[in-house]
Design an enzyme around this catalytic site. Structure first.
Site, PDB file in Angstrom:
ATOM      1  N   ASP A 113       0.862  -1.181   0.000  1.00 13.55           N
ATOM      2  CA  ASP A 113       0.000   0.000   0.000  1.00 13.55           C
ATOM      3  C   ASP A 113       0.898   1.231   0.000  1.00 13.55           C
ATOM      4  O   ASP A 113       2.127   1.127   0.021  1.00 13.55           O
ATOM      5  CB  ASP A 113      -0.984  -0.039   1.173  1.00 13.55           C
ATOM      6  CG  ASP A 113      -0.295  -0.063   2.516  1.00 13.55           C
ATOM      7  OD1 ASP A 113       0.938   0.125   2.573  1.00 13.55           O
ATOM      8  OD2 ASP A 113      -0.972  -0.273   3.526  1.00 13.55           O
ATOM      9  N   ASP A 118      -7.779  -7.636   0.390  1.00  8.73           N
ATOM     10  CA  ASP A 118      -6.819  -7.856   1.481  1.00  8.73           C
ATOM     11  C   ASP A 118      -7.528  -7.531   2.779  1.00  8.73           C
ATOM     12  O   ASP A 118      -8.424  -6.686   2.808  1.00  8.73           O
ATOM     13  CB  ASP A 118      -5.601  -6.933   1.358  1.00  8.73           C
ATOM     14  CG  ASP A 118      -5.885  -5.551   1.910  1.00  8.73           C
ATOM     15  OD1 ASP A 118      -5.558  -5.298   3.092  1.00  8.73           O
ATOM     16  OD2 ASP A 118      -6.478  -4.724   1.178  1.00  8.73           O
TER      17      ASP A 118
END
Lengths: 377, 377
Positions: A93, A268
């Site tokens: 991320d 996720d």
């Protein structure tokens, strides 16, 4: 010839999509669930076990790794794959989400975000350019643009401001990514909160900038499930058919099948391992709390029909004991069982889409969850 | 025909002994190190991994298990072997040591010890008869008599009182054990603190009562290593040649080789897993603290010549990172590496005794520890 990074749509069933992402480090069968390796480890589970569970890709958190052990240190050690001994694809991320949720004294400007580290109190700056640089130092196969993620509900003006800032950062990330090595991919992130028009504007603008894949961000931040699913349902069709779609930070098993039914390819979530550390286990009977007294004297295995060895090997009584006395082995076993459950669920999703019986699969899966646990002894 | 429980002395080298304990659940090569499974789990390690490390037997703690989940519950669930999924030999302590070190408001009388549980505050009584009953409910292959273990230094009168009480309890345990099923063994425990005469008296009296094996208890309770080794050196020769000798709660790797050199056959200690959880790792270079800054940028494996896979697979930098951010995986890997180190050490001890080069083995092992870690990068 296959592109270094590519997405192939193999089959559809309604809006649900069966696909495959190819990267130089391996292929990812979609819809895919990515276990979260926050600090370069999926908590309580070895990467061998992560792979055995069926995961093709894991996520790592830029925010945590940039603070400890540091992106430059990991780069000097040969990159994140070598560092954590996971040779397959990694998605990182951008760090933005954790800056918003974990750090103090953060100040957001057009330039980027400045925050006080929750580790050592140092002031740190994260700009779109630095977010890309860090992910490149880590050696991520799939990188995310820096965005501003706000909680829901928020006023429309605030949602719009954050969405536009995220778009500006998306452009800068794209530029910063231009020198990235072939095979590495960059995803844009659709923002816009629970506002359909803002989401549509964000999706359209990102698509015209052009990314390897598109994420839907800013969900699973406090809104009810129906709000999240509505945003997914409205937004997914606005994204290019030929590229992967990633719903960030989601979620519970029922969220995964609902979102896959609406055209999402990647997920996720920390729930399998976080819940495992707290004694909750995901099963085809729904989620069970093993600390519950009814398990204490139950010699039966958790679920003989399940794939993970530990669901056959150990009694409910033993697992319950480990949870009650807070032993590491309980956290390890339940985290591994939960990761395996999630991957088994995704394998079922993929098989059902391939056979065009995804609605039946979802109905049967939900029926199992609703029927609940096998009867007590 | 082999006895259901028997000890065979295979070879000696000086006072050091190579042997084999036979039990209906498997054989135990001695000198043996028993990993400690306090609460029916060796902390942070699966029993598969415990076995792979080379352990033939594990220890479980009666005190913890009688309180949670309870001896009667474990018996109803089929016994401790089934409960914790370890089919091989189990030694249980009597509970006495932890009553002394963990419980509050304990009151010792000739009858037994009454204490307040550290779990729920209930008053619990542990008598010699109950200690044997609990170990029988657990299904222990090797049981220990209840004894009173006192810290060192203590006044001679206090040491003598505890030694005599332990002898009286030894007799009662022996009687209570008479109905135990064949193949189960009971060990007496030599007490007497650091006083040679009291130790000798204890050893003589226990031998005349007659046990399957003999432990030296009341050491590793605060005394210097040379005091402990002196007691072992003086006491071991007073115990029957044909039965196993167990030095309780010991110890560091150097303690193990020193005590094996003085005729000890069995050891247990929490250090491999406890130190592993705190970032310390045992190696042929001595004990290393992985949190140390010098490991942070070191891409080399911990020790390529070591047997445990994790000492090759992961860099020192990664292990150091896991320790510094206090990740479960660090605790898991270091605990497993340490258990494997202990078992490799014991295998080396056994091989050296068989080849009558035990003194050379000890010298070479010590030299490695003293030379210290491989040079920094």
């Amino acid at each position: 010839m296959t592109e270094p990074f590519s997405f192939r749509l193999i089959a559809t069933d309604g809006a649900a999509r069966l696909g495959e992402i190819s990267t130089p480090r391996g292929t990812i069968a979609t819809p895919a669930f990515m276990p979260v390796g926050t600090q370069a480890t999926v908590k309580g589970v070895t990467f061998d076990e992560v792979r055995r569970s069926g995961a093709d890709i894991v996520l790592a958190n830029t925010y945590h790794l940039m603070l400890r052990p540091g992106a430059e240190r990991i780069a000097a050690l040969g990159g994140l794959h070598t560092f954590m001994n996971w040779p397959r694809p990694i998605l990182t991320d951008s760090g933005g989400f954790q800056v918003m949720s974990l750090s103090e004294l953060r100040k957001i400007t057009d330039r980027g975000v400045t925050f006080r580290s929750h580790i050592d109190g140092n002031m740190v700056e994260l700009t779109p350019e630095r977010a890309i640089e860090i992910q490149s130092l880590l050696g991520a196969d799939l990188s995310m643009q820096l965005d501003e993620c706000i909680k829901l509900p928020s006023p429309r003006a605030e949602i719009e401001r954050a969405m536009r800032l995220s778009l500006a950062w998306a452009e800068r990330c794209k530029r910063a990514f231009e020198t990235a090595s072939p095979g590495r991919a960059l995803f844009g992130i659709v923002q816009g909160g629970d506002n359909t028009a803002l989401r549509a504007e964000s999706a359209k603008a990102l698509t015209s900038i052009g990314f390897h894949g598109y994420a839907i961000g800013g969900l699973a931040v406090g809104e009810p499930q129906h709000v999240m699913l509505k945003v997914v349902e409205d937004t997914a069709p606005l994204l290019p058919q030929g590229q992967p779609r990633y719903l960030m930070g989601v979620g519970m098993p029922e969220d995964l099948i609902e979102a896959a039914a609406r055209g999402i390819d990647m997920f996720d979530c920390v729930l399998p391992t976080r819940n495992g550390r707290h004694g909750a286990v995901f099963t085809r009977f729904g989620m069970l709390n093993l600390a519950n007294a009814r398990h204490r004297d139950d010699p039966r295995p958790l679920d003989e029909a399940s794939q993970h060895e530990a669901t056959h090997t150990y009694s409910r009584a033993y697992l319950s004991h480990l949870v009650r006395v807070n032993e590491l082995l309980g956290q390890m076993l339940l985290s591994a069982i939960n990761l395996a459950y999630y991957q088994t669920l995704m394998a079922g999703v993929r098989e059902a889409i391939a056979q065009r019986r995804f609605a039946d699969f979802c109905a049967a899966t939900r029926e199992g969850w609703e029927r609940g646990d096998i009867a007590p002894l």
